[in-house]
Every structure is written in structure tokens, then in C-alpha cells.
Design an enzyme around this catalytic site. Sequence first.
Site, PDB file in Angstrom:
ATOM      1  N   TYR A 101      18.330  39.157  52.612  1.00 30.30           N
ATOM      2  CA  TYR A 101      18.926  38.521  53.789  1.00 30.30           C
ATOM      3  C   TYR A 101      18.381  37.099  53.914  1.00 30.30           C
ATOM      4  O   TYR A 101      17.248  36.814  53.539  1.00 30.30           O
ATOM      5  CB  TYR A 101      18.629  39.311  55.065  1.00 30.30           C
ATOM      6  CG  TYR A 101      17.157  39.495  55.371  1.00 30.30           C
ATOM      7  CD1 TYR A 101      16.470  38.609  56.198  1.00 30.30           C
ATOM      8  CD2 TYR A 101      16.449  40.566  54.835  1.00 30.30           C
ATOM      9  CE1 TYR A 101      15.131  38.781  56.482  1.00 30.30           C
ATOM     10  CE2 TYR A 101      15.104  40.748  55.098  1.00 30.30           C
ATOM     11  CZ  TYR A 101      14.445  39.847  55.926  1.00 30.30           C
ATOM     12  OH  TYR A 101      13.113  40.018  56.196  1.00 30.30           O
ATOM     13  N   PRO A 102      19.187  36.176  54.439  1.00 29.07           N
ATOM     14  CA  PRO A 102      18.703  34.837  54.753  1.00 29.07           C
ATOM     15  C   PRO A 102      18.222  34.780  56.202  1.00 29.07           C
ATOM     16  O   PRO A 102      18.596  35.629  57.026  1.00 29.07           O
ATOM     17  CB  PRO A 102      19.943  33.968  54.544  1.00 29.07           C
ATOM     18  CG  PRO A 102      21.078  34.874  54.912  1.00 29.07           C
ATOM     19  CD  PRO A 102      20.654  36.269  54.550  1.00 29.07           C
ATOM     20  N   MET A 103      17.408  33.789  56.518  1.00 30.21           N
ATOM     21  CA  MET A 103      16.904  33.663  57.893  1.00 30.21           C
ATOM     22  C   MET A 103      16.551  32.212  58.207  1.00 30.21           C
ATOM     23  O   MET A 103      16.383  31.380  57.311  1.00 30.21           O
ATOM     24  CB  MET A 103      15.682  34.553  58.103  1.00 30.21           C
ATOM     25  CG  MET A 103      14.468  34.148  57.288  1.00 30.21           C
ATOM     26  SD  MET A 103      12.941  34.808  57.966  1.00 30.21           S
ATOM     27  CE  MET A 103      12.880  33.967  59.544  1.00 30.21           C
ATOM     28  N   GLN A 126       8.184  42.031  47.671  1.00 23.07           N
ATOM     29  CA  GLN A 126       9.005  40.990  48.261  1.00 23.07           C
ATOM     30  C   GLN A 126       9.047  39.741  47.408  1.00 23.07           C
ATOM     31  O   GLN A 126       8.196  39.522  46.556  1.00 23.07           O
ATOM     32  CB  GLN A 126       8.474  40.611  49.641  1.00 23.07           C
ATOM     33  CG  GLN A 126       7.196  39.793  49.562  1.00 23.07           C
ATOM     34  CD  GLN A 126       6.829  39.113  50.866  1.00 23.07           C
ATOM     35  OE1 GLN A 126       7.527  39.253  51.860  1.00 23.07           O
ATOM     36  NE2 GLN A 126       5.746  38.370  50.862  1.00 23.07           N
TER      37      GLN A 126
END
Length: 682
Positions: free
Chosen positions: A154-156, A194
Site C-alpha cells: 500500500y502507498p501512504m 517489510q
Amino acid sequence: MDQRKPPQTEEGWYVLHDCRRIDWDAWRDAPQRVRDRALSEGVEFLSAYESVQDAEEGQTAVYTVLGHKADVMILHLRPTMGDLDAAERHFEQTEFAQFTERAFSYVSVTEASGYTEKAREYFDGEVDDDSGLAQYIQSRLHPDVPDEEFVCFYPMDKRRDPEQNWYDTAFEERAAHIKRHGDIGRGYGGEVSQMISGSIGFDDWEWGITLWSEDMTSVKELLTEMRFDPSTSRYAEFGPFYVGRRFDPVDLPAVLAGQRVPTDERPAAGQPTAERAAHASSKTPDAHAEQAAGHARAGDSEGRGDAHPGSAGEGDHPHGGEAAAADHPASDRGHNSDDGTGDEGESGSSHSGGRPDVSGDFEEVEDAGERVGRLGVHEGEEYDAGDYALVFRSSADAEALVDDVEDLAESFDHYDRHVLTTVRAQSGQAHVVSIWTAKEAAETAAGFLGDLDGIESRVGGSLGERDADGESQGENGADEGHAEAAASSQSIREQLQSEGVYAGQPHGEDVYALVVYSEAETDDLADEVENLRGAFERYDTHVRTSIYADPDADTAAVASLWDTEDAAETASGYLTDLPGVVRKQGESDGFGTMGMFYTVKPEHRADFVEKFATVGDLLEDMDGHRETALLVNRDDENDMFIASQWDSKDDAMDFFRSDAFSDTVSWGRDVLADRPRHVFLA
């Protein structure tokens, strides 16, 4: 207001998350041969990039995507943005890409930043390069993509609201947020891995977060706990989430068929696949265990990876924290020289602790020399008379075998008895040729070769005999060494070149040619060939593919010319799938087929056809001649293709040296638009 202090950063590999949606309607409506071609090109592309054939280092992995947002996600990490650019455009050239549309993509670069005191020491140059901290930060910049089954990407952003502006916050306050957030992440070490990549100036969001786990509930629990931390609850904004499962590129057909992946024939992610078994077989049991945890998908040789969320000084993203203090030893990915493939005095231990007993693991044949010769492995060039050869045929794609076979060859090279181990393609099939100076050594090597993917047949045999001087002996004891063969080959080429015929490569080719014969209606065949030609023309190695008709026969020939042998062999499988194919050149006995490609001046076409009839009469009287046909390009009547069948290569060469051939070539200079192309098709 004072200027806020940004953290120091260091960047590593560039990252592309490429999410694709399948056009299922178009896929279902496509003919099976088109789908087969698309799958083949898709598997070839994904396998090549997963093995990082396009760059010096990097990583690639492919995932299914659950839900409506996409169907497949291809994750690329490469040293330069140019590498990503090329990969993106290369994919679009595949037949498979025509059945996809991009649902989402994200461009970023792996990043580490200096919010912690230890990270700042690294950026200030106060840390040795071989320290645990330096190695760990480098592992974040050049990560190994883990083999965990599930991925979550996901982008943030960090909020910039008037009352909650991360970028207006003091450095010390941001550092405290990052440390506390990282403490949460470290609690999931071993459960979630991650990768943090920065995208400010690259994409619409500021960071991309990629998480891997064997259990998606671990990801859910991690992110849930982090949502309640102020660094997230006050300052984080999230983009769309993409969740998927990793699969081996060879399982692409199963993915599109709606089957479970990995398929029954394929091990789950994290376990070495059959294609990698040979590589694993040259390692110690401990290295086996490590490879199962992270098999050698080409990347950094120091075994980087296994990062825990929140355990590096990462910066303005949700999983920052202090860098780990302990060293992260590099993985041992070297080759164990005691792989049991050498002489008895050299042989060390294999997986069972001793040299494996693999005697009789192949059929012994008497024509081993002819078999390796047809695969382009020749006495005097690659081996000496009296050596022993293994020829193992595989159903796997030749390119997919290359890395594993090269790894085996590197291990075999530790032993004096090893001569050569290589992959060769013939008639659309892959063959592994392994040559040793003694049968005993070859028998041992057979055990490792037999673990390669898709092995269907296994043969071995002696490559002639040595005389007292170490030279080969023919049936009459005459020297059949390479010097005589090379001299003969050179004289043939010189003879052809003296007559103005381009003789090209050392064995006579200026291009690699494939010819198949079909009984299908010419119009129907033309439509299929046109589609195939459109796919071939995407590749620089393709010269041309055309239909040639013989007015005196019920079959038409499809001839395809390529610059490289590997490309021709790959194309071979598609050509044999054309409708009505009854045979392929090279499948009969004798010399096979010799072809001459001519482009005739339009005003001399009738003269050329008449001349061919005259030469045909002469050929009928030549020893060893079987048949010769003149075929005409369906789309260009001035493009001619002559196919001749002979009992042996020597018979054909006798014709090359004849006065009749010389006279014909001399006459042809006046009627041909360019030089004839001389091509051996067998």
C-alpha cells in the site's frame, strides 16, 4: 516559523509495483494457440526477470492479487530507473501483455533515513562498513524479496492538515514517534517482513510499504496495533491496499486456468523448485536449509533480507525504529567443492555424506558422438576423442535451465575430469550435455543432472577411442581429429565465397533457419502465419517468416529465419503448432535439407525457373541426391527457396565443388537482385 530539519536519507534499488488486470473476455475468446503463445511468452518474461537476466543485480517476484483491484502484481527491484523503464516496456512486447491492462502501478526507491542516533552515526560516516548496523542498513537498501506466501502493498502519506502537519513538527518529536512506532514493529519480528520505499517526486504518494508474511492475520494484527499509535492515528493517510499470493512464473498457465497455485508439481514458495534442485544439490545440508528459507533468486550475494518491521532507522513512514545492534551475517551462497562429482581421491560428501551411487542411471548408447554433434558440440572444439558424454533431454524451456546448469558446471569445474556441461536446444526441446574424461565421473554427475527440471530421457556413451597418442580412431584407424574437419569446413566456405555465395558462420549459416511443411489450405495457413509473424517481429533476432509454395506438391513450406540459434529453437515450437503440419526439416535421415534463398530480378524470373529445371536434371545424376524442389514465396514471386535432400553431407558438398554448381552461381550473378543466402537447415 523556523525551517524544519528533514532526516538524512540514503537510497538503494528502484522499485516498480506493476498491477495488471486480465481481460478475461478477450482471453476466453482467443484461439487456444494464441493463448498458448501468450502463456509461453508470459512465462519466459517472468522467469527471465525473476532470474535477473536483464541487469547485474536486483529482484523480481510475481503475485496473484485477490479482489477486484487487479489479478497479477509484478514486483521489480533494479539498480537504476532505466532498468525499470526497460522492464516495463519489455513486458508490453509480449503476447501475454495484450490480454492485460494496467490497474495500478507505483514507482519508488528503497530508502533508509536517519531519525535515530545510531542511524545518524551511519550517515555521518562514524560506522565501519562491516559493522552490523552498516550491513543491516544496506540490507534495507538492497533487500532480498522473501519467499513468504502472502504480500500486502500500500502507498501512504504523512498528513499536512493545519492542525496535524507532520512536516511542521519538530525533528525530535518526529523521532520520538518513529521510535515508538518501531517498537511495535519489532514485536512482529519473524512474523512479518517489510520493505520501505520512498516516492516523493516519483509518484502520487510519499512512501510505498510492502509487507510479507506466511499468515495474513499477522499483517492485520500488526497494522491494527499501529493504527492506534499517534504516529498513524494523527499523521498517516493510506492509499489502496493490494493483497496477493506469490507464485512461480511456470505456474502462470495454472493461474489463468483458475487452478490452485502452487500446482501439485510445484513446491510452495520458500522451498526450492525443481529447476533449482540442481543448484541445491551442490550444497551442504546446512546450505540446503538456508536455500529453502530463501532460494537464490538472483540478487545481492550477501544474503540480504529478513528485515523486521520497525528495526531500521527509516524515517517518515509507519514502521521506523532503532537499527538492530547485532550483526546480520551474510548467507553462505558459495559452492561446496565436495559435491561428489570428481575423482575418487577428490570426492567429498554429498547430501548423504558420500558420493552417490548413480551407476546405470542412464541408457548407454553407441552414437553419443553423433548426438552431441547434432547439438553443436564437436570433437576438437569442445572435447577430445575418448571422452564420455551424457545427453539428458528436458521438457523445460532451455532458458529456464541455464542458471541451474551453469551452477552445476561451476561445481563440476572443481574436478579435473570435467570437460563441459551446457544447455543446448534442438527442435524446440532442451538438452543438457555433460562431458567427462572418464565414464566413472560421468556416472556420478548423472545423479545431479537427473535432478534438473523436466528430465525425460537420459543417455550416455563414449565419444570414440584414443590411440596410443591420445588421438581418435575411426573405423579404419584413420585420424578423424578436429584439424581435418576444420580444414574441410573452411575449404567449403572458401569454395562458396569464391563463387559469391555468403557462407556466413563457421558451419555455413548466415542465419538460423527453420522449415515446416503443412497440408493446410494456403489461405488458412496464411492467416495463421501472419499472426505468428506479427509476434515474431517484436524480437530483434527475427529476420523473416514466409510461406513458400511448391506448385508440384500438395504441401506448402513455412520458412522462418533468425539471427541466433536460441531464438530459432524457441520459434520452432510455435511453427509446429501451425495447422496441417506434417513434418519438420531435420526429422528425416540423411543430410537433412540444404536451402538456398534467392531474390530474383523480376525481368529474369522466367529465366531463373528455366535454369532451375536444367540444374534439376543435373542433380538427378549426382551421387547421393534424393530430391530437390523450387518453392516460391506466396507474397513475393521473386523470392525463391530451393530445398535439396541428400544421403549425406559429403554428397551435398561434392555438388558445391562441382563445375555445374560453379557455372550456375556465375550465371546467377546477372539475374539475382542480391547474393544468395546459403543456409544449412539440418
